[in-house]
Design an enzyme around this catalytic site. Structure first.
Site, PDB file in Angstrom:
ATOM      1  N   GLN A 114       4.010   4.612  -0.351  1.00  0.00           N
ATOM      2  CA  GLN A 114       3.837   4.628   0.995  1.00  0.00           C
ATOM      3  C   GLN A 114       3.868   3.412   1.622  1.00  0.00           C
ATOM      4  O   GLN A 114       4.188   3.232   2.618  1.00  0.00           O
ATOM      5  CB  GLN A 114       2.782   5.465   1.496  1.00  0.00           C
ATOM      6  N   GLU A 115       3.225   2.369   0.829  1.00  0.00           N
ATOM      7  CA  GLU A 115       2.921   0.943   1.668  1.00  0.00           C
ATOM      8  C   GLU A 115       4.092   0.084   1.741  1.00  0.00           C
ATOM      9  O   GLU A 115       4.154  -0.148   2.898  1.00  0.00           O
ATOM     10  CB  GLU A 115       1.827   0.450   0.942  1.00  0.00           C
ATOM     11  N   SER A 116       4.875   0.174   0.544  1.00  0.00           N
ATOM     12  CA  SER A 116       5.792  -0.961   0.708  1.00  0.00           C
ATOM     13  C   SER A 116       7.141  -0.471   0.148  1.00  0.00           C
ATOM     14  O   SER A 116       8.057  -1.475   0.394  1.00  0.00           O
ATOM     15  CB  SER A 116       5.353  -2.176  -0.031  1.00  0.00           C
ATOM     16  N   VAL A 118       0.370   5.616  -3.289  1.00  0.00           N
ATOM     17  CA  VAL A 118       0.071   4.413  -2.137  1.00  0.00           C
ATOM     18  C   VAL A 118       0.885   3.311  -2.373  1.00  0.00           C
ATOM     19  O   VAL A 118       1.406   2.927  -1.133  1.00  0.00           O
ATOM     20  CB  VAL A 118      -1.376   3.941  -2.436  1.00  0.00           C
ATOM     21  N   TYR A 126       0.205   9.355   6.872  1.00  0.00           N
ATOM     22  CA  TYR A 126      -0.107   8.717   5.496  1.00  0.00           C
ATOM     23  C   TYR A 126      -0.629   9.616   4.569  1.00  0.00           C
ATOM     24  O   TYR A 126      -0.263   9.370   3.451  1.00  0.00           O
ATOM     25  CB  TYR A 126      -1.027   7.315   5.892  1.00  0.00           C
TER      26      TYR A 126
END
Length: 645
Positions: free
Chosen positions: A505-507, A502, A614
């Protein structure tokens, strides 16, 4: 350092010996002098500025001082010094910026011969392109007029610098009625009403009624219901009708379809126009939840093979588990789309569901085996189908110490690293990407490795994508903040692989990342979500905590833990909820209560493209992080695989 117990302290205690402050190193001294030189330059104290610059000849950011000093006096036309700057810093970010300013200065002074000499055809600034045409015309090159149409024929107003060129172009007879109509249509489609009105007045009198009708239909596409207004057959009338139908379809695709059927019988549209408007209407029918009408329209149009429309129809058929229709739409896909991992996988799935033993000499097992070697979502799905090991190709390029040293000492990389060390991340990014994107493939990959080595993880990930080199997993999937992830996993029931996936993927591991929606930090939490999560878990919270890695991971993992609780431990649903919100996921689950879907179908039919990608990425990244950490994992757990969503 020893600590003296409080009871042992007396008035006779000698004060602790103070440690002398460390002397600044050479680079720190250069940074101080750089700041002093900037201050002197801004104050126009040139004696002090030149004194300091002599001491900064090895400092990476010296070109920024030279650029500022040179641009301050461009109006004096220091041609030799500008040429020298370009020679000393070729293909640099500052040279490109100086080119723009220098060309505008030359144009202002009407130094057209110099303008032509310094102009670079790679420039994308339309104003500079107009000025280049003007320079050529001033030098007697009338062939330059052939390049003006592309500059004039756009939907918005060009720079005033283009006006003299446009006057010459029009005077030479290049501004025809057809090109005016074409630009008028572009302006109407862009809702640039002022431009459209101006252009309609340039048209011949015979064309103005069509231009006015086009503007009226753009403002109110339901005028098309007054069919007598549009009965005259002409190419321009067809343009008016097609634009109106496309515009109407955005708000009421069923109404547009009904009108299209009437106009199609009345006018002689080309096959290309007919296919294009059917595509536009079918796509809007799908947007507006009229799947049956869209399917019927697409089925009646064999040459309608636009990939985005067919993929939408495929997902609708998957959602309904209408495998016959899935198989039919797959045959309509263009060959290059049909050969992708995604649709190869679904071809095999459809064959299994329909008990088709073979297509074009391939069994479902053959197709799965051809997809399984991919290190991707569909590769992992196919591997699970056939029971083979995941294919995790990890093939970093090898570099010699000399290659590494040469790139570390590249001027652009030195500037990027110095800005990074100074905390000026915007400037650092500009220099890094301007430099790396002009390198050959091998050097780009090495730049990615250097970025990862320096702790500049996101840049390493991005430059590998720029180079389209996917097989260096150390750079693309760095193991960062492992102690914080491990601690957070121990305090929750969340698998650390899920947290890593996560966060990646997020940052991409930028600790202070901020999204346009207001999400902050490594795991991209909204302050409101973070505050609520902290309160539920008895944690203190302040907004600045979100850019602190340990606290952001602690809060993000607890929010993931909450979502796993909401969705019975299912990572697929928790990941979708982390991206799109739990209420949307519940809505999707409830959409077809009587049609429970296998997990792979549910993921493929997630309505939001962003959320679909995502979820696919997070599941895939979990497998890759298991490899990176020397662990074993399943792409989808037996429990997740058995659940009907």
């Amino acid at each position: 350092m020893s600590l003296i117990p409080a009871h042992a302290a007396t008035n006779n205690t000698k004060p602790a010996t103070k440690t002398a402050p460390a002397k600044p190193d050479a680079r720190q001294i250069e940074r101080q002098k750089y700041a002093q030189a900037q201050k002197a330059l801004n104050a126009k104290n040139m004696t002090e500025y030149h004194r300091l610059v002599k001491q900064l000849q090895q400092y990476p950011l010296l070109p920024y001082l030279e650029y500022q000093e040179l641009t301050n006096r461009l109006i004096t036309l220091p041609t030799k010094e500008v040429e020298s700057f370009f020679k000393r810093y070729p293909d640099s970010f500052l040279s490109e910026r100086l080119t723009h300013r220098w060309l505008r200065t030359l144009a202002q002074r009407e130094r057209w011969a110099d303008y032509q000499r310094f102009y670079d055809k790679r420039l994308t600034d339309p104003e500079l392109a107009c000025l280049h045409v003007r320079a050529r015309l001033a030098q007697g090159d009338k062939a330059a007029l052939n390049e003006v149409a592309a500059l004039w024929n756009i939907e918005k107003t060009q720079s005033k610098a283009c006006d003299p060129v446009f006057v010459e172009w029009k005077k030479a007879g290049f501004m025809t009625a057809d090109i005016i109509w074409d630009r008028h249509l572009k302006a109407v489609k862009a809702n640039n009403n002022g431009m459209a009105s101006y252009l309609s007045n340039l048209l011949p009198a015979a064309d103005r009624p069509h231009a006015l009708l086009l503007q009226q239909v753009n403002a109110n596409p339901r005028l098309l219901k007054q069919t007598s207004k549009f009965s005259k057959q002409s190419p321009k009338m067809k343009t008016v009708i097609l634009h109106g139908l496309e515009k109407l379809a955005r708000s009421n695709a069923k109404e547009a379809l009904a009108l299209w059927n009437g106009y199609d019988a009345q006018q002689l549209f080309s096959d290309e126009d007919r296919t294009d408007i059917k595509y536009q209407i079918a796509l809007r029918l799908l947007y507006q939840d009229h799947e049956v009408e869209a399917e019927r329209l697409a089925a009646s149009t064999p040459n309608l093979t636009r990939v985005d429309l067919l993929e939408w129809l495929l997902r609708e058929s998957l959602r309904k588990q209408n495998w016959e229709q899935v198989n039919l739409w797959l045959t309509r896909l263009p060959e290059d789309a049909r050969k992708t991992e995604r649709w190869r996988y679904w071809q095999a799935r459809a064959m299994e569901e329909l008990d088709i033993k073979e297509i074009n000499g391939e069994t479902p097992a053959d197709i799965y085996n051809s997809v399984a070697p991919a290190r991707s979502f569909y590769g992992f799905l196919a591997a699970d189908k056939t029971g083979v090991n995941y294919h995790l190709l990890d093939r970093p390029m090898a570099f010699t110490p000399e290659q590494v040293s040469a790139l570390e000492n590249h001027q652009g990389m030195l500037r990027a690293r110095e800005f990074f060390a100074r905390g000026e991340l915007g400037a650092a990014n500009r220099e890094f990407f301007h430099t790396s994107r002009r390198m050959p493939l091998e050097q780009m990959v090495l730049a990615g490795r250097l970025a990862e080595k320096w702790g500049w993880y996101r840049n390493g990930i991005q430059v590998m994508a720029d180079a389209q080199y996917w097989d260096d997993l150390q750079v693309r999937f760095p193991i960062v903040y492992k102690e914080h992830v491990t601690k957070a996993a121990q305090q929750t029931s969340v698998n650390p692989l899920f947290i890593f996936a996560v966060t990646r993927q997020e940052s991409a591991f930028v600790h202070d990342a901020k999204s346009p929606a207001g999400a902050v930090g490594l795991m991209q939490l909204l302050p409101s979500t973070a505050k609520q999560t902290a309160q539920k878990n008895g944690l203190r919270f302040a907004p600045q905590d979100l850019i602190t890695p340990e606290k952001n991971i602690a809060l993000g993992s607890r929010y993931l833990n909450h979502l796993l609780g909401v969705f019975d431990g299912n990572r697929i649903l928790a990941a979708a909820a982390y991206n799109a919100g739990p209420s949307r996921v519940k809505k999707w689950l409830n959409k077809d209560q009587n049609a429970q879907l296998p997990y792979d179908v549910w993921i493929e039919t997630i309505p939001y493209k962003e959320t679909r990608g995502y979820v696919q990425n997070v599941l895939s990244f979990s497998v890759i992080y298991a490899y990176r950490l020397g662990q074993e994992t399943r792409f989808v757990t037996p429990t997740e695989a058995s659940q009907q969503l």
